[in-house]
Motif scaffolding. Structure first.
Motif, short mmCIF file in Angstrom:
data_model
loop_
_atom_site.label_atom_id
_atom_site.label_comp_id
_atom_site.label_asym_id
_atom_site.label_seq_id
_atom_site.Cartn_x
_atom_site.Cartn_y
_atom_site.Cartn_z
N ALA A 139 -4.49 2.98 -11.80
CA ALA A 139 -4.33 1.93 -11.60
C ALA A 139 -3.16 1.83 -10.13
O ALA A 139 -3.72 1.36 -8.92
CB ALA A 139 -2.93 0.96 -12.65
N ASN B 215 0.96 -1.34 0.15
CA ASN B 215 0.06 -0.26 0.35
C ASN B 215 0.38 1.53 0.22
O ASN B 215 0.01 2.49 -1.15
CB ASN B 215 -0.68 0.02 1.64
CG ASN B 215 -1.86 -0.74 1.15
OD1 ASN B 215 -1.91 -1.39 -0.13
ND2 ASN B 215 -2.90 -1.09 2.39
N LEU C 268 -10.61 -4.23 -12.39
CA LEU C 268 -9.87 -3.12 -11.83
C LEU C 268 -9.23 -2.38 -13.20
O LEU C 268 -9.76 -1.16 -14.28
CB LEU C 268 -8.74 -2.99 -10.90
CG LEU C 268 -7.45 -1.84 -10.93
CD1 LEU C 268 -8.64 -0.79 -10.38
CD2 LEU C 268 -7.20 -1.87 -9.97
N ARG D 142 -15.12 -1.70 -7.52
CA ARG D 142 -14.40 -2.54 -6.77
C ARG D 142 -15.50 -3.31 -6.20
O ARG D 142 -14.98 -4.76 -6.16
CB ARG D 142 -13.59 -2.45 -5.90
CG ARG D 142 -12.66 -0.82 -6.74
CD ARG D 142 -11.43 -1.96 -7.59
NE ARG D 142 -11.06 -3.03 -7.65
CZ ARG D 142 -9.81 -3.49 -6.45
NH1 ARG D 142 -9.24 -2.34 -6.82
NH2 ARG D 142 -9.26 -4.22 -6.34
N THR E 169 -6.09 0.63 -7.35
CA THR E 169 -5.94 -1.11 -6.75
C THR E 169 -5.65 -0.06 -4.71
O THR E 169 -6.73 -0.93 -4.14
CB THR E 169 -4.36 -1.10 -7.15
OG1 THR E 169 -4.52 -1.37 -8.42
CG2 THR E 169 -3.89 -2.32 -6.49
N LEU F 163 1.61 1.93 -3.70
CA LEU F 163 1.41 2.32 -4.59
C LEU F 163 0.85 3.72 -4.10
O LEU F 163 0.57 4.38 -5.21
CB LEU F 163 -0.15 1.59 -3.75
CG LEU F 163 -0.05 0.14 -4.56
CD1 LEU F 163 -1.57 -0.27 -4.17
CD2 LEU F 163 0.08 0.15 -6.21
N GLY G 100 -9.55 0.39 -3.33
CA GLY G 100 -9.85 -1.12 -3.31
C GLY G 100 -9.21 -1.64 -2.34
O GLY G 100 -10.16 -2.61 -1.79
N ARG G 101 -8.31 -1.45 -1.58
CA ARG G 101 -7.51 -1.97 -0.65
C ARG G 101 -8.08 -1.34 1.09
O ARG G 101 -8.23 -2.28 1.93
CB ARG G 101 -5.96 -1.74 -0.28
CG ARG G 101 -5.71 -2.94 -2.05
CD ARG G 101 -4.04 -3.20 -1.58
NE ARG G 101 -3.58 -4.46 -2.28
CZ ARG G 101 -2.48 -4.19 -3.55
NH1 ARG G 101 -0.71 -3.99 -1.88
NH2 ARG G 101 -1.99 -5.05 -4.10
#
Length: 300
Positions: free
Chosen positions: A229, A3, A178, A172, A233, A6, A236-237
């Motif tokens: 992206a 994370n 995705l 999501r 992502t 990202l 979504g987490r």
């Protein structure tokens, strides 16, 4: 990919796109530049998905969500951003965009019933105060009809992007793939921008200057494909509320680049603002439950 990585990718890339956008202005209408950027990015993303054998077939329900996300996140929001930066400084636009953190918190509460905890409020509040301090001279000198039009477009862009984040979270949640979602969304958002350009009577022209081409490629490949992206992502987490805090960290990167390339002068407000923003960043992303377990305090 973690994370943290990202988060760093999205923050560093989007922090540089404010500067890159300024190379897009000239003979090409702002909405046309948005169209070129996202049509190119969307086609590249879908080609990658095809190569990697991602699921490209969507159900009717998934298409509705993807279309709405694309129109909001990659179409209307960015047309407002490009319009705003023609009337106000890019730093001020970055400040306005950071308000998206608050919109995300409220939106997640209304859409999904997510509790707005004290940690999130404190982190977001410190971030907004920090960015406000950094750019206080610009905020204090906004004047004229054109400037306030830019402010209105900037606030509108943040609000529309926040709604797009909520739709993306929904997509999501129901299992929409995705990367194809991003690709289709960019194509739809770019198509909307192109349609707006035509219907508004503006000329469809293209700029072949090296700086325009270079900025377009950077915005499409890095600012759109890679950054979105990474961001979606992450969302979504950890959810739209926490991931939206990228919008508060991004202006710090924009400020550093402005100092290097545009001669931004640092003041005491700059240091205080960065301190507040970093503190809010740490608070927002901190896993307090993990620390409580490590310290034997339990959870509440």
């Amino acid at each position: 990919m973690s994370n943290t990585l990202l988060y760093v990718i999205a923050t560093l890339i989007w922090g540089s796109t404010w500067l890159a956008i300024t190379f897009q202005y000239g003979d090409v209408p702002a909405s046309a530049s948005v169209a070129y950027r996202f049509l190119l990015a969307g086609i590249l993303m879908l080609a990658w998905c095809k190569l990697r054998q991602h699921r490209l077939r969507l159900t009717a329900q998934e298409w509705r969500g993807v279309a709405l996300q694309g129109v909001l996140m990659f179409g209307i929001s960015y047309m407002l951003v490009y319009e705003a930066e023609q009337h106000i400084a890019s730093g001020l636009m970055a400040v306005l965009n950071s308000i998206m953190v608050v919109f995300n918190l409220i939106g997640m509460r209304l859409a999904f019933g997510k509790t707005i905890d004290a940690k999130s409020m404190l982190g977001a509040g410190l971030g907004i105060v920090g960015i406000g301090l950094v750019f206080w001279p610009e905020l204090n000198n906004v004047g004229g009809d054109h400037a306030w039009l830019g402010v209105a477009c900037g606030l509108g862009a943040a609000l529309v992007a926040s709604v797009g984040n909520i739709v993306a979270q929904h997509n999501r949640n129901i299992g929409t793939p995705l990367l194809p979602t991003i690709g289709y969304g960019m194509v739809l958002g770019g198509s909307l921008a192109l349609l707006f350009t035509v219907l508004s009577g503006q000329n469809i022209v293209f700029d072949t200057r090296p700086e325009y081409l270079a900025s377009l490629l950077y915005l499409a490949l890095f600012g759109s494909v890679l950054a979105f992206a990474a961001y979606l992502t992450l969302m979504g987490r950890i959810g739209a509320a926490k991931s939206g805090y990228v919008a508060v960290a991004v202006p710090i990167v924009a400020l550093l680049l402005s100092g290097w390339f545009e001669g931004f002068v640092w003041h005491i407000y700059t240091v205080l603002g960065i301190t507040c923003a970093v503190a809010g960043n740490i608070i927002m992303l901190a896993d307090t439950s993990s620390w409580r377990r490590k310290l034997g305090l339990g959870t509440c």
